[in-house]
Design an enzyme around this catalytic site. Structure first.
Site, PDB file in Angstrom:
ATOM      1  N   TYR A   1     -13.807  -2.567   9.423  1.00 50.51           N
ATOM      2  CA  TYR A   1     -12.488  -1.960   9.569  1.00 50.51           C
ATOM      3  C   TYR A   1     -11.937  -2.184  10.971  1.00 50.51           C
ATOM      4  O   TYR A   1     -10.791  -2.611  11.156  1.00 50.51           O
ATOM      5  CB  TYR A   1     -12.595  -0.468   9.268  1.00 50.51           C
ATOM      6  CG  TYR A   1     -11.310   0.311   9.371  1.00 50.51           C
ATOM      7  CD1 TYR A   1     -10.369   0.298   8.342  1.00 50.51           C
ATOM      8  CD2 TYR A   1     -11.032   1.087  10.490  1.00 50.51           C
ATOM      9  CE1 TYR A   1      -9.197   1.027   8.429  1.00 50.51           C
ATOM     10  CE2 TYR A   1      -9.861   1.811  10.593  1.00 50.51           C
ATOM     11  CZ  TYR A   1      -8.947   1.788   9.551  1.00 50.51           C
ATOM     12  OH  TYR A   1      -7.786   2.503   9.643  1.00 50.51           O
ATOM     13  N   VAL A   2     -12.769  -1.937  11.975  1.00 46.30           N
ATOM     14  CA  VAL A   2     -12.330  -2.037  13.369  1.00 46.30           C
ATOM     15  C   VAL A   2     -11.999  -3.483  13.741  1.00 46.30           C
ATOM     16  O   VAL A   2     -10.968  -3.757  14.381  1.00 46.30           O
ATOM     17  CB  VAL A   2     -13.404  -1.469  14.314  1.00 46.30           C
ATOM     18  CG1 VAL A   2     -13.067  -1.773  15.769  1.00 46.30           C
ATOM     19  CG2 VAL A   2     -13.544   0.036  14.109  1.00 46.30           C
TER      20      VAL A   2
ATOM     21  N   SER B   1      -4.850   0.877  13.984  1.00 44.36           N
ATOM     22  CA  SER B   1      -5.728   2.029  14.179  1.00 44.36           C
ATOM     23  C   SER B   1      -6.090   2.142  15.645  1.00 44.36           C
ATOM     24  O   SER B   1      -6.392   1.131  16.296  1.00 44.36           O
ATOM     25  CB  SER B   1      -7.005   1.889  13.354  1.00 44.36           C
ATOM     26  OG  SER B   1      -7.930   2.920  13.689  1.00 44.36           O
TER      27      SER B   1
ATOM     28  N   GLY C   1       0.830  -1.201   0.000  1.00 40.65           N
ATOM     29  CA  GLY C   1       0.000   0.000   0.000  1.00 40.65           C
ATOM     30  C   GLY C   1       0.861   1.247   0.000  1.00 40.65           C
ATOM     31  O   GLY C   1       0.525   2.252   0.633  1.00 40.65           O
TER      32      GLY C   1
ATOM     33  N   SER D   1       1.804   3.375  -2.426  1.00 36.31           N
ATOM     34  CA  SER D   1       1.704   4.385  -3.484  1.00 36.31           C
ATOM     35  C   SER D   1       1.067   5.686  -3.027  1.00 36.31           C
ATOM     36  O   SER D   1       1.262   6.736  -3.651  1.00 36.31           O
ATOM     37  CB  SER D   1       0.902   3.824  -4.669  1.00 36.31           C
ATOM     38  OG  SER D   1      -0.420   3.492  -4.260  1.00 36.31           O
ATOM     39  N   ARG D   2       0.312   5.620  -1.904  1.00 39.31           N
ATOM     40  CA  ARG D   2      -0.416   6.813  -1.464  1.00 39.31           C
ATOM     41  C   ARG D   2      -0.475   6.878   0.056  1.00 39.31           C
ATOM     42  O   ARG D   2      -0.174   5.912   0.746  1.00 39.31           O
ATOM     43  CB  ARG D   2      -1.846   6.803  -2.029  1.00 39.31           C
ATOM     44  CG  ARG D   2      -1.916   6.907  -3.536  1.00 39.31           C
ATOM     45  CD  ARG D   2      -3.346   6.862  -4.039  1.00 39.31           C
ATOM     46  NE  ARG D   2      -3.970   5.558  -3.834  1.00 39.31           N
ATOM     47  CZ  ARG D   2      -5.158   5.218  -4.313  1.00 39.31           C
ATOM     48  NH1 ARG D   2      -5.859   6.094  -5.024  1.00 39.31           N
ATOM     49  NH2 ARG D   2      -5.666   4.025  -4.086  1.00 39.31           N
TER      50      ARG D   2
ATOM     51  N   THR E   1     -11.067  -5.901  11.798  1.00 38.91           N
ATOM     52  CA  THR E   1      -9.854  -6.336  11.106  1.00 38.91           C
ATOM     53  C   THR E   1      -8.610  -5.738  11.743  1.00 38.91           C
ATOM     54  O   THR E   1      -7.598  -6.434  11.915  1.00 38.91           O
ATOM     55  CB  THR E   1      -9.921  -5.959   9.619  1.00 38.91           C
ATOM     56  OG1 THR E   1     -11.107  -6.522   9.047  1.00 38.91           O
ATOM     57  CG2 THR E   1      -8.717  -6.495   8.871  1.00 38.91           C
ATOM     58  N   LYS E   2      -8.657  -4.464  12.108  1.00 41.80           N
ATOM     59  CA  LYS E   2      -7.506  -3.839  12.766  1.00 41.80           C
ATOM     60  C   LYS E   2      -7.220  -4.510  14.113  1.00 41.80           C
ATOM     61  O   LYS E   2      -6.063  -4.675  14.506  1.00 41.80           O
ATOM     62  CB  LYS E   2      -7.752  -2.346  12.966  1.00 41.80           C
ATOM     63  CG  LYS E   2      -7.711  -1.530  11.691  1.00 41.80           C
ATOM     64  CD  LYS E   2      -6.366  -1.595  10.982  1.00 41.80           C
ATOM     65  CE  LYS E   2      -6.287  -0.611   9.824  1.00 41.80           C
ATOM     66  NZ  LYS E   2      -5.027  -0.751   9.044  1.00 41.80           N
TER      67      LYS E   2
END
Length: 269
Positions: free
Chosen positions: A176-177, A162, A31, A33-34, A179-180
């Site tokens: 998201y949560v 996160s 990840g 590239s940005r 997985t983090k």
């Protein structure tokens, strides 16, 4: 057929660059590239490391970043590939080892954009996308990097976590949560298992950060996050990247299994 494309470092005579990298490391940033990944690439190149940035779709951004780094005398490469795909990761590492060198450190930043979605509207494929890119991506990259690290009795791995995996999570971000949280648990487990073999594994957990990733988050949520942060501002990608750089450095050689928060005091313990 797994698609993996590689941007070689080309000298003026058209031949691949085979300069010695001396004592500096070859570091893979997924990840890269940005956002935080790109900022991390720039910080590591500034320390004279050779950095391979992996990307999935942002080819133009990846190649632009690599071109800028090379124009400034740094050494960077871009390799396209899906870290969620085991075969793609095997090819990715094969390219790196044949064209650049053995990967000595891994920074795993790859993640889908956390689009807010109420749980009652959520489908499992959204969860699966986060799990595949972030958790399975970490699994695949670590699996491939570990043998050389164990042989060298040295290695450093950093996962991008996160702070929202701790305390009260934000609404409509369950995929998201979760997985983090799993990623942090994986890091601790790996730190315990491979610490005796010289491999360190840590997590850097930002709060809300000024990147493209938060473009889908409502403005009022961003304002509330800023006002709830003791420093009264959101982080810049470079501030997260500085902490990642520290954890990869010799100065952090006695730190493993830790989660370092870079959140302006949003979460404290």
């Amino acid at each position: 057929m797994v698609a993996v494309s590689f941007v070689p470092d080309v000298e003026s005579d058209g031949q691949a660059n085979s300069r010695s990298i001396g004592d500096q490391k070859v570091i893979l940033v997924t990840g890269g590239s940005r956002g935080i990944g790109a900022a991390t690439v720039q910080k590591l190149v500034a320390d004279s490391h050779t950095v391979v940035l992996n990307y999935l779709q942002a080819e133009e951004a990846a190649q632009t970043l690599v071109s800028q780094i090379r124009e400034q005398g740094g050494r960077a490469f871009a390799v396209q590939g899906d870290v969620a795909d085991e075969d793609a990761v095997k090819q990715l590492f094969s390219f790196i080892e044949s064209e650049v060198g053995v990967v000595q450190s891994v920074v795993h930043c790859a993640a889908p954009n956390p689009v807010p979605q109420a749980f009652d509207d959520l489908q499992w494929d959204v969860f699966q996308k986060h799990l595949d890119t972030q958790l399975k991506g970490a699994f695949n990259c670590v699996k491939r990097a570990l043998p050389h690290m164990i042989q060298a009795e040295s290695g450093a791995i950093v996962f991008l976590g996160s702070v929202f995996a701790e305390g009260i999570p934000p609404v409509q971000q369950s995929a998201y949560v979760v997985t983090k949280s799993a990623l942090a648990a994986l890091a601790r487990s790996l730190a315990v298992e491979y610490g005796p073999k010289g491999v360190r594994v840590n997590v850097v957990s930002p709060g809300m950060t000024h990147t493209e990733m938060i473009s889908n988050i409502p403005q009022k949520v961003k304002i509330l996050a800023k006002m709830n942060t003791p420093l009264r501002r959101l982080a810049q990608p470079e501030e997260i990247a500085t902490t990642i750089r520290f954890l990869l450095s010799p100065e952090a050689k006695h730190i493993t299994g830790e989660t370092l928060r870079v959140c302006g005091g949003l979460v404290m313990s």
